[in-house]
Design an enzyme around this catalytic site. Sequence first.
Site, short mmCIF file in Angstrom:
data_model
loop_
_atom_site.label_atom_id
_atom_site.label_comp_id
_atom_site.label_asym_id
_atom_site.label_seq_id
_atom_site.Cartn_x
_atom_site.Cartn_y
_atom_site.Cartn_z
N GLU A 174 -20.20 32.13 59.85
CA GLU A 174 -19.71 31.75 59.10
C GLU A 174 -20.76 30.41 59.13
OE1 GLU A 174 -16.86 30.62 56.16
OE2 GLU A 174 -18.38 30.11 55.28
N ARG A 223 -9.23 23.40 50.28
CA ARG A 223 -8.67 25.54 50.46
C ARG A 223 -7.40 24.87 50.56
NH1 ARG A 223 -9.48 30.39 48.24
NH2 ARG A 223 -11.74 30.38 47.95
N GLU A 233 -9.76 38.51 51.75
CA GLU A 233 -9.15 37.50 53.15
C GLU A 233 -7.62 37.39 52.78
OE1 GLU A 233 -11.63 34.68 51.67
OE2 GLU A 233 -11.35 33.73 53.38
#
Lengths: 467, 767
Positions: free
Chosen positions: B241, B319, B722
């Site tokens: 990423e 997160r 995910e």
Amino acid sequence: MIEFILNNQHIKTTQPSGSTVLDFVRYHKRLMGTKVGCREGDCGACTVLVGSFENNKLVYRNMTSCLMPLTNVQGKHIVTVEGINQSELTPVQQAMIDTNGTQCGFCTIGFVMSLTGFVMNETCCSYTDAIKAIDGNICRCTGYKSIEKAANILSNKITERPTSNATEWLVENKFIPEYFKNIEDRLRLIPNPVSQPNSSDVLPIGGGTDLNVQKHHLVKKSETLNLFDNPSLKYITQVTDEIKIGASVTVAAFEESTIIQNILPDIKKYTKLISSSPIRNMATIAGNFVNASPIGDMTIFMLALNAKVVFNSGREIYLKDLYKGYKQLDKTKEELIQEISFKLPITGSVFNFEKVSKRTHLDIASVNSACLLKLNNEGIIESAHLSAGGVGPYPTYLTKTATFLTGKKLTDDVIEQAINIMQNEVSPISDARGTKEYKRLLLRQLFLAHIQKQGVEVFNLLNDISA
Amino acid sequence: MSTKKTISDSKDIKSFTGPDFYNHVAGKSIYVDDIPAMEGMLFVKVFDSVIAHGKILSLDYTAAEQLEGVVKIFSAKDITGENQIGGIIPDEPLLADGEVHFCGQPVLLIAAETEDAAEEAYHKIKVEYDPLPVITNPREAFAKGKLLTSSRKFQLGDTTAAFKNCTYVFEGTTEVNGQEHLYLETQGAYAYPTEHNSVRVYSSTQGPTQVQKTVARVLGIGMNQVEVDVARLGGGFGGKEDQASAYAAMAALVAYVLKKPAKCILNRMEDMRMTGKRNPYSSDFKIGLDKELKILAYEVTHYQNGGAAADLSPAILERTLFHSTNSYNIPNVLATAHSCKTNLPPNTAFRGFGGPQGMYVMECAIDYVAKQLGVTADIIQRKNLLKDGDEFSYGQIVSACEAESCWDKLEKEVSIEKIKEEINAFNKENKLIKKGYSLMPICFGISFTNTMLNQARALVHVYLDGSIGVSTGGVEMGQGLNAKMMQVAAKEFGVSLIRIKVESTNTSRVVNTSPSAASSTADLNGKAVQDACKQIQERLVPFIKQELSIGINDTIYFVQDILYVNGIATTHNWKQLIAIAYVKRINLSAKGHYATPVINFDKTTEKGHPFAYHVYGTALTKVTVDCLRGTYELDTVKIVHDAGASMNPAVDIGQCEGGLVQGIGWMTMEEVVYNENGKLLSNALSTYKIPDIYSVPNEIDIEFLKTEKDNLAILKSKAVGEPPLMYGIGAYFAIRNAVLAFNPNTNITYHAPITPEKVLMGLYSKK
């Protein structure tokens, strides 16, 4: 000059004989289906099929091309995915699609080649065989369940395959292209591997599974002496009460030998714990000995059989005397192992091999151990051989423990004393495979597993001995 | 133009897994290293630090540079633009300048005509370091004030007051290790110079725009001078990423300066030692329950091991907080998180993005309570599952909740009570083999938590022969994105799938893309494709009606290329009508845009509505532990997963199975080991083990909870990338429970992964 057939193409190359098959097919022939994943035989993305004559019969095996030196392809058929591709998908390729056995695709070709090897292997037919064929292929995407389904489809598909000379059937059913029919004849026209004279600037190499992991940059530029295909080093025979094994016998040939299977009925259970199918197809037992890794599985195995090694110099020593220190051998640079031998275990002996690693299969042991015990009718140990890896600088034959056990009964007291002696015989260190405390505990547990195999209840011992 | 019928009409469309797969199985798919090399291509090799922290006293590469075949060795001073690759925070140089902060940090770049020459040069370079103290432990870093970014705190209700009303209060500490991505294709890029001082870069990246931005910054040119093209990845899982950018910038720098094609592909050991991994966490929890076992209060403090630079760790930290209470309703929460700076390679995104680390602590807390009170954890888990109207600690109100429905559907099929009895009976019978089970509910928020990133664009061309080209900002990495994009376009137009080709992801075709991450790629890009298709249809429909003299109020649509008028098939088809449309100068191309509505988040108050929706599910895991050897086998994992109305069950099942097994790997055998000097010991596939075919559960049974509720997912088909990873956490507790069945007095701590070593030491330890 190395001569072989790559897919449908006759090849003569002067590339260094120590360079890898992977680099040759990818960067010299630009066959990009074969992938570079790890270059140490641990992922299978570079898997190719290798066809060669075994007992005068053309046999295909899957091997990791990253570890295979070019010298080992002389007179053989190397098959990459481009060599099985046809105008339509093969049943193996179709099965991988039908079950969604591919996601990112990078490992997929390795699975396709290994499964193609499975359908071409006339001795394999079951689902278990199919899974075994892909036990050296790592996939990070699918979680394998879809690939298991593909393996199942294929094992069902080959129920109609003839039990011998199946090439015709395989071609008819589009598993392999038409040109495979002529490969055997074409291969027979290629001269056999020539064994060069042993000289100091030539690197002797077996399957390459250790050398090409540890010394890749040295090997790839070297001229090599091909030990792997030396026909005088590839035999397993029984001479009266002795088993004799040529130095270039692979782990796969060892486990497939009926002689060995008769002596050690559990052999395949043990070898399943040792590397993977493609590596077993390449790795030689003698190579495992001279690599001298402290956790060499076949070394630990053979130590408990009290094996001997015979050098090309004619000198003969017990395997347990080969090791002098970390990677230090009682062997001159010129000496090469010629033969491995061991006495047939006395009737009534019980052999056991144990190995624990982070991942049960295709991994290097935290601790491994083998044991051969012969108890007489009164339960007294007549002879004992015990080995352990991962607990010292080299594969260890536990001399003191074995000596202590001889002449005794396996009472709780004796077992406890044996464990104490054993713990004083070893010197594990902490590393990526575990702390030294763990390795000591594990050694005890594996010893108890050996004892359990003798039919002795060990549960109470576990409660008595605190860790 | 309603096209509802197309999908239901065509059964195979739902099991269509993608155009790529035919090439995958035949070895015809092209990855970066497979691109044919252009004449004069240079190999780029990274020279990296062998110490984890220190000053560079001297750097001598004269001899190396003079070797035959070596073209140039680049140091920080040879960078034409800015020596900076930090995405969120500019704290990471491309090449070390004066100091190194982790083992494996790039120091120099070797550009050579052959790989061998580069390799030889590598060994001729001499560096002298003055070592500085090395920190690998996040708590130590925190104590010394070494933080990558400011700490964050999510608060709901008043925990201090609530603990006073609790019947039971327990505290504990947990550790969870990192995880190596182990994408089968290593990091790499291939770049060559193009006209106007520009470069074209082929990169194995999840974030083409991030690569473009980084290359432009490092080279000192405009983003319009950098074209990034991505065909596909051989796996990403978050590791590409942000971290693909460095290697793309290296290849691009060499290509740009030397005006030659240049390729930088890491070998496996380089990749493992240089790149960051899933962030390890060390955490403290305090949990309070009433006498009915309802959780009233939960406090948690997370110490995230961020590594030597921020990378994506600040977002990952966020997160972790979002998911610190997993799928439980807890009215009083205080969750704190610190991103700690250590001398490890900068840790980064990995499937779940900090969420799994947060959930693991919550599950440990519940497990701890259960053990202390002598009940099974599932009793507490079930009592506290989220319901509609509950409030998350970040202020979003729970709606369309499927936590209880997933659990209850699973319960109905397997009967937890019966499993408990069976396992107890088995464990009574068997002295040296023990079984264990666990339940693992999950709740995962869908959207980038950084609201800005929740946008996407797509470019759809209808060619004059009726064929269709679709470009999006999404990257295919095995997750089935291309299959889903084709399905969306086929459904919107009412054409057969074979008409559609999904193009590579290219920054000159689709700009300002968000990375393919956060499980949102199909949602965001799919909706952008929908928008583009709708624009074309809005031009086509009036044209066709006029051309064929169809009434203005009649309904027309295509089904499998055939034009239907008011539900009746005509003799007209797509190909023929497109050809006419072109002649009549209709615009057959459109750029679609999508920005997720509703979502917002205010970081000053740490409150808002950050997620478009949540994905729920429950897993049951059963294991068997060999108590002599300390090894284990996973017997069964049964899952009920909230897939919404899955648009492609074949792809989605694949994501569930793959995610689950990756999660199991993280929790069991995958052990990232650094020594105290910050050197990676698990630095190859021989020392770092991911699941093989023999180590996966004997049985994996995944059932979708099918719902048609309105949501913001593409075609109501919920994001699936995910969430399933977190079912793997169940394996940890199932194994742990089996250890406890053998040795109730074990001193085993909450420290994942639960390797065979931890199991054996746990089996034979005493408190």
